[in-house]
Scaffold this active site. Structure first.
Site, PDB file in Angstrom:
ATOM      1  N   HIS A 124       0.859  -1.194   0.000  1.00 56.75           N
ATOM      2  CA  HIS A 124       0.000   0.000   0.000  1.00 56.75           C
ATOM      3  C   HIS A 124       0.894   1.243   0.000  1.00 56.75           C
ATOM      4  CE1 HIS A 124      -2.768   3.103   1.300  1.00 56.75           C
ATOM      5  NE2 HIS A 124      -3.739   2.309   0.874  1.00 56.75           N
ATOM      6  N   GLU A 196      -3.860   2.178  -7.348  1.00 59.93           N
ATOM      7  CA  GLU A 196      -4.260   3.223  -6.411  1.00 59.93           C
ATOM      8  C   GLU A 196      -3.386   4.464  -6.619  1.00 59.93           C
ATOM      9  OE1 GLU A 196      -6.465   1.729  -2.766  1.00 59.93           O
ATOM     10  OE2 GLU A 196      -4.351   1.571  -2.295  1.00 59.93           O
TER      11      GLU A 196
END
Ligand code: PGA
Length: 292
Positions: A124, A196
Protein backbone atom coordinates in the site's frame (compact mmCIF):
# COMPACT_ATOMS: atom_id res chain seq x y z
CA UNK A 1 9.01 -9.69 -17.71
CA UNK A 2 9.95 -7.05 -20.23
CA UNK A 3 8.67 -3.51 -20.10
CA UNK A 4 7.03 -2.07 -23.16
CA UNK A 5 4.40 0.20 -21.79
CA UNK A 6 3.48 2.78 -24.37
CA UNK A 7 2.03 5.81 -22.57
CA UNK A 8 0.38 7.14 -25.70
CA UNK A 9 -1.62 4.03 -26.46
CA UNK A 10 -4.70 2.94 -24.63
CA UNK A 11 -4.95 -0.77 -25.17
CA UNK A 12 -8.42 -1.16 -23.79
CA UNK A 13 -9.78 -2.10 -27.18
CA UNK A 14 -7.84 -5.39 -26.98
CA UNK A 15 -9.32 -6.33 -23.65
CA UNK A 16 -12.65 -7.60 -22.58
CA UNK A 17 -13.98 -5.35 -19.83
CA UNK A 18 -15.22 -6.66 -16.50
CA UNK A 19 -15.48 -10.22 -17.26
CA UNK A 20 -18.09 -12.82 -16.45
CA UNK A 21 -15.29 -15.14 -15.35
CA UNK A 22 -13.41 -12.63 -13.22
CA UNK A 23 -15.11 -12.45 -9.85
CA UNK A 24 -15.13 -8.81 -8.69
CA UNK A 25 -13.72 -7.86 -5.30
CA UNK A 26 -15.04 -5.16 -2.98
CA UNK A 27 -12.24 -4.72 -0.47
CA UNK A 28 -12.25 -2.51 2.60
CA UNK A 29 -8.95 -1.37 4.06
CA UNK A 30 -9.63 -0.17 7.57
CA UNK A 31 -6.10 1.18 8.02
CA UNK A 32 -5.45 2.25 11.65
CA UNK A 33 -9.14 2.64 12.49
CA UNK A 34 -11.66 0.67 14.56
CA UNK A 35 -11.37 -0.77 18.04
CA UNK A 36 -12.58 -4.34 18.62
CA UNK A 37 -15.83 -3.00 19.98
CA UNK A 38 -16.35 -0.94 16.85
CA UNK A 39 -15.36 -3.85 14.60
CA UNK A 40 -17.93 -6.11 16.26
CA UNK A 41 -20.58 -3.42 15.93
CA UNK A 42 -19.69 -2.99 12.25
CA UNK A 43 -20.10 -6.75 11.72
CA UNK A 44 -23.51 -6.64 13.41
CA UNK A 45 -24.55 -3.72 11.23
CA UNK A 46 -23.39 -4.95 7.83
CA UNK A 47 -24.38 -8.59 8.09
CA UNK A 48 -28.16 -8.14 7.73
CA UNK A 49 -27.60 -5.97 4.67
CA UNK A 50 -25.69 -8.78 2.94
CA UNK A 51 -27.52 -11.88 4.19
CA UNK A 52 -29.41 -11.99 0.90
CA UNK A 53 -26.22 -13.19 -0.80
CA UNK A 54 -25.99 -16.26 1.44
CA UNK A 55 -27.11 -18.73 -1.22
CA UNK A 56 -25.43 -21.92 -2.42
CA UNK A 57 -22.48 -21.00 -4.66
CA UNK A 58 -22.39 -17.39 -3.47
CA UNK A 59 -18.68 -17.66 -2.77
CA UNK A 60 -18.19 -18.05 -6.53
CA UNK A 61 -21.25 -16.41 -8.06
CA UNK A 62 -21.25 -13.10 -6.19
CA UNK A 63 -18.44 -10.59 -5.76
CA UNK A 64 -16.06 -11.23 -2.89
CA UNK A 65 -16.28 -8.89 0.08
CA UNK A 66 -12.96 -8.33 1.82
CA UNK A 67 -12.31 -6.37 4.97
CA UNK A 68 -8.74 -5.91 6.12
CA UNK A 69 -8.92 -4.79 9.76
CA UNK A 70 -6.03 -4.02 12.09
CA UNK A 71 -4.20 -7.14 13.30
CA UNK A 72 -5.95 -7.05 16.68
CA UNK A 73 -9.40 -7.02 15.07
CA UNK A 74 -8.75 -10.03 12.80
CA UNK A 75 -10.19 -12.46 15.36
CA UNK A 76 -13.28 -10.27 15.79
CA UNK A 77 -14.11 -10.43 12.08
CA UNK A 78 -13.14 -14.11 11.88
CA UNK A 79 -15.60 -14.94 14.65
CA UNK A 80 -18.38 -12.91 13.06
CA UNK A 81 -18.35 -12.21 9.32
CA UNK A 82 -16.14 -15.17 8.31
CA UNK A 83 -18.61 -17.53 10.03
CA UNK A 84 -21.77 -15.85 8.79
CA UNK A 85 -21.30 -14.52 5.26
CA UNK A 86 -20.35 -16.82 2.38
CA UNK A 87 -19.17 -13.87 0.30
CA UNK A 88 -16.74 -12.70 2.98
CA UNK A 89 -12.99 -13.11 2.79
CA UNK A 90 -10.94 -11.96 5.76
CA UNK A 91 -8.01 -9.73 4.92
CA UNK A 92 -4.93 -8.26 6.54
CA UNK A 93 -3.21 -4.98 5.76
CA UNK A 94 0.32 -6.36 5.78
CA UNK A 95 2.28 -9.52 6.43
CA UNK A 96 5.96 -10.29 6.70
CA UNK A 97 7.98 -12.30 4.22
CA UNK A 98 9.80 -14.27 6.93
CA UNK A 99 8.55 -16.73 9.51
CA UNK A 100 10.33 -18.08 12.58
CA UNK A 101 13.02 -15.46 12.51
CA UNK A 102 14.21 -12.38 14.39
CA UNK A 103 11.78 -9.70 13.16
CA UNK A 104 10.44 -8.02 16.27
CA UNK A 105 6.98 -6.56 15.81
CA UNK A 106 6.19 -8.32 12.54
CA UNK A 107 3.33 -10.74 11.80
CA UNK A 108 4.11 -13.54 9.37
CA UNK A 109 1.93 -14.79 6.53
CA UNK A 110 1.76 -18.19 8.27
CA UNK A 111 0.44 -16.53 11.42
CA UNK A 112 -2.18 -14.67 9.36
CA UNK A 113 -3.25 -17.87 7.64
CA UNK A 114 -3.63 -19.64 10.97
CA UNK A 115 -5.83 -16.78 12.21
CA UNK A 116 -8.24 -17.32 9.32
CA UNK A 117 -6.93 -14.60 7.02
CA UNK A 118 -7.35 -15.40 3.33
CA UNK A 119 -6.00 -12.33 1.57
CA UNK A 120 -3.36 -9.73 2.36
CA UNK A 121 -2.77 -6.20 1.11
CA UNK A 122 0.85 -5.68 0.06
CA UNK A 123 2.69 -2.51 -0.91
CA UNK A 124 0.00 0.00 0.00
CA UNK A 125 1.30 3.49 -0.82
CA UNK A 126 1.15 4.46 2.86
CA UNK A 127 3.51 1.59 3.68
CA UNK A 128 5.70 2.37 0.70
CA UNK A 129 5.96 5.99 1.91
CA UNK A 130 6.15 5.47 5.68
CA UNK A 131 7.51 1.97 6.27
CA UNK A 132 10.21 1.51 3.66
CA UNK A 133 8.13 -1.02 1.72
CA UNK A 134 10.33 -1.20 -1.37
CA UNK A 135 9.51 -2.93 -4.67
CA UNK A 136 11.82 -5.75 -3.57
CA UNK A 137 9.97 -6.24 -0.29
CA UNK A 138 6.65 -6.11 -2.11
CA UNK A 139 7.85 -8.94 -4.33
CA UNK A 140 9.10 -11.00 -1.38
CA UNK A 141 5.74 -10.53 0.34
CA UNK A 142 3.71 -11.42 -2.77
CA UNK A 143 5.71 -14.65 -3.11
CA UNK A 144 5.45 -15.45 0.59
CA UNK A 145 1.70 -14.80 0.60
CA UNK A 146 1.22 -17.22 -2.31
CA UNK A 147 3.45 -19.83 -0.67
CA UNK A 148 1.36 -19.49 2.51
CA UNK A 149 -1.95 -19.94 0.69
CA UNK A 150 -2.97 -16.31 0.87
CA UNK A 151 -4.21 -14.13 -1.99
CA UNK A 152 -1.93 -11.11 -2.33
CA UNK A 153 -3.50 -7.76 -3.21
CA UNK A 154 -0.47 -5.91 -4.58
CA UNK A 155 -0.90 -2.14 -4.67
CA UNK A 156 0.68 0.10 -7.27
CA UNK A 157 0.22 3.79 -7.93
CA UNK A 158 2.00 6.98 -8.90
CA UNK A 159 2.32 10.09 -6.75
CA UNK A 160 1.03 13.47 -7.88
CA UNK A 161 4.59 14.63 -8.66
CA UNK A 162 5.22 11.52 -10.76
CA UNK A 163 1.99 12.02 -12.67
CA UNK A 164 2.70 15.69 -13.28
CA UNK A 165 6.16 14.78 -14.54
CA UNK A 166 4.56 12.41 -17.06
CA UNK A 167 6.02 9.36 -15.30
CA UNK A 168 2.79 7.47 -14.52
CA UNK A 169 3.39 4.62 -16.98
CA UNK A 170 7.05 4.26 -16.05
CA UNK A 171 6.26 4.07 -12.32
CA UNK A 172 3.35 1.67 -12.70
CA UNK A 173 5.32 -0.58 -15.05
CA UNK A 174 8.23 -0.74 -12.64
CA UNK A 175 6.00 -1.50 -9.66
CA UNK A 176 3.99 -4.16 -11.50
CA UNK A 177 7.01 -5.86 -13.04
CA UNK A 178 8.88 -5.95 -9.73
CA UNK A 179 5.84 -7.09 -7.75
CA UNK A 180 5.29 -10.01 -10.13
CA UNK A 181 8.93 -10.99 -10.54
CA UNK A 182 9.34 -14.81 -10.35
CA UNK A 183 5.61 -15.46 -10.02
CA UNK A 184 4.80 -18.63 -11.97
CA UNK A 185 2.10 -18.69 -14.61
CA UNK A 186 0.31 -21.20 -12.39
CA UNK A 187 0.12 -18.65 -9.58
CA UNK A 188 -0.52 -15.47 -11.53
CA UNK A 189 -4.30 -15.79 -11.55
CA UNK A 190 -4.27 -15.80 -7.72
CA UNK A 191 -2.61 -12.40 -7.62
CA UNK A 192 -4.83 -9.34 -7.33
CA UNK A 193 -3.44 -5.96 -8.36
CA UNK A 194 -4.86 -2.69 -7.03
CA UNK A 195 -4.20 0.47 -9.01
CA UNK A 196 -4.26 3.22 -6.41
CA UNK A 197 -3.04 6.61 -7.66
CA UNK A 198 -1.57 8.14 -4.52
CA UNK A 199 -3.00 11.58 -5.30
CA UNK A 200 -6.54 10.17 -5.30
CA UNK A 201 -6.32 8.51 -1.86
CA UNK A 202 -7.72 9.88 1.37
CA UNK A 203 -10.01 12.56 2.76
CA UNK A 204 -10.47 15.54 0.47
CA UNK A 205 -8.73 14.00 -2.51
CA UNK A 206 -10.53 13.79 -5.85
CA UNK A 207 -10.97 10.28 -7.21
CA UNK A 208 -9.36 9.43 -10.52
CA UNK A 209 -11.85 9.64 -13.40
CA UNK A 210 -13.22 6.33 -14.63
CA UNK A 211 -11.71 6.94 -18.07
CA UNK A 212 -8.24 7.40 -16.64
CA UNK A 213 -8.49 4.60 -14.07
CA UNK A 214 -9.75 2.29 -16.82
CA UNK A 215 -6.93 3.31 -19.15
CA UNK A 216 -4.23 2.56 -16.57
CA UNK A 217 -5.89 -0.66 -15.43
CA UNK A 218 -6.19 -1.77 -19.09
CA UNK A 219 -2.51 -1.03 -19.58
CA UNK A 220 -1.59 -3.02 -16.47
CA UNK A 221 -3.49 -6.00 -17.89
CA UNK A 222 -1.63 -5.73 -21.19
CA UNK A 223 1.65 -5.54 -19.31
CA UNK A 224 0.74 -8.75 -17.47
CA UNK A 225 -0.21 -10.28 -20.84
CA UNK A 226 3.32 -9.73 -22.17
CA UNK A 227 4.61 -12.35 -19.75
CA UNK A 228 1.60 -14.47 -18.95
CA UNK A 229 -0.41 -14.40 -22.20
CA UNK A 230 -4.13 -15.06 -21.84
CA UNK A 231 -3.71 -15.75 -18.11
CA UNK A 232 -3.79 -11.94 -17.85
CA UNK A 233 -7.54 -12.18 -18.37
CA UNK A 234 -7.83 -14.08 -15.09
CA UNK A 235 -6.04 -11.46 -12.99
CA UNK A 236 -8.32 -9.19 -10.99
CA UNK A 237 -7.27 -5.53 -11.12
CA UNK A 238 -8.98 -3.18 -8.68
CA UNK A 239 -9.13 0.59 -8.47
CA UNK A 240 -8.55 2.46 -5.20
CA UNK A 241 -8.60 6.15 -4.27
CA UNK A 242 -11.83 7.61 -2.97
CA UNK A 243 -13.94 4.83 -4.42
CA UNK A 244 -17.38 5.42 -2.89
CA UNK A 245 -21.08 4.66 -3.35
CA UNK A 246 -21.40 7.48 -5.89
CA UNK A 247 -18.70 6.32 -8.29
CA UNK A 248 -18.48 2.53 -7.89
CA UNK A 249 -21.12 1.69 -10.52
CA UNK A 250 -19.47 3.99 -13.05
CA UNK A 251 -16.06 2.47 -12.28
CA UNK A 252 -17.50 -0.92 -13.20
CA UNK A 253 -19.70 0.03 -16.17
CA UNK A 254 -18.96 3.36 -17.83
CA UNK A 255 -21.38 4.83 -20.38
CA UNK A 256 -22.96 1.41 -20.76
CA UNK A 257 -19.64 -0.38 -21.42
CA UNK A 258 -18.00 -2.70 -18.89
CA UNK A 259 -14.62 -1.31 -17.84
CA UNK A 260 -11.43 -3.24 -17.16
CA UNK A 261 -11.83 -2.58 -13.43
CA UNK A 262 -12.72 -5.64 -11.35
CA UNK A 263 -13.74 -3.91 -8.14
CA UNK A 264 -12.33 -1.50 -5.61
CA UNK A 265 -9.97 -1.15 -2.68
CA UNK A 266 -11.77 1.19 -0.34
CA UNK A 267 -10.48 3.20 2.60
CA UNK A 268 -12.75 5.85 4.08
CA UNK A 269 -16.07 4.55 2.72
CA UNK A 270 -15.32 1.06 4.10
CA UNK A 271 -15.62 2.36 7.65
CA UNK A 272 -19.36 2.88 7.16
CA UNK A 273 -21.41 -0.34 6.89
CA UNK A 274 -24.15 1.43 4.92
CA UNK A 275 -21.68 2.72 2.33
CA UNK A 276 -19.74 -0.54 2.07
CA UNK A 277 -22.93 -2.60 1.68
CA UNK A 278 -24.16 -0.19 -1.00
CA UNK A 279 -20.87 -0.51 -2.87
CA UNK A 280 -21.14 -4.28 -2.64
CA UNK A 281 -24.73 -4.23 -3.95
CA UNK A 282 -23.76 -1.99 -6.86
CA UNK A 283 -20.79 -4.18 -7.77
CA UNK A 284 -22.98 -7.29 -7.61
CA UNK A 285 -25.54 -5.61 -9.89
CA UNK A 286 -22.81 -4.60 -12.36
CA UNK A 287 -21.49 -8.16 -12.49
CA UNK A 288 -24.98 -9.55 -13.02
CA UNK A 289 -25.37 -7.18 -15.97
CA UNK A 290 -22.10 -8.38 -17.47
CA UNK A 291 -22.98 -12.04 -16.93
CA UNK A 292 -26.48 -11.71 -18.40
P1 PGA B 1 -9.61 5.94 0.31
O1 PGA B 1 -8.38 4.94 0.57
O2 PGA B 1 -10.73 5.13 -0.26
O3 PGA B 1 -9.93 6.50 1.68
O4 PGA B 1 -9.11 6.98 -0.64
C1 PGA B 1 -8.07 3.94 -0.36
C2 PGA B 1 -6.85 3.20 0.08
O5 PGA B 1 -5.93 3.81 0.64
O6 PGA B 1 -6.75 1.97 -0.13
Amino acid sequence: MKISFDPTVSRNSQSFGINKDRQPIVAGNWKCNMTSQQALQFAEDIQPKLNKYNKPGADKNSPTLVIAPGFLQIADLFNTLSQRLMIFMLGAQNGHYKHKDAYTGEVSMEQLKEAGVETVIIGHSERRANDNETDEKVNLKVKKALASGLIPIACVGETRAEREAGRTEEVISRQVVKALSDISSEDISKVVIAYEPVWAIGKGATPCSTDEANRVVGNIRELVRETYGDKADEVRILYGGNANPDNISDLMIHNGTPTEIDGALIGGAALDPVKLASMYDQTAAAWETVKA
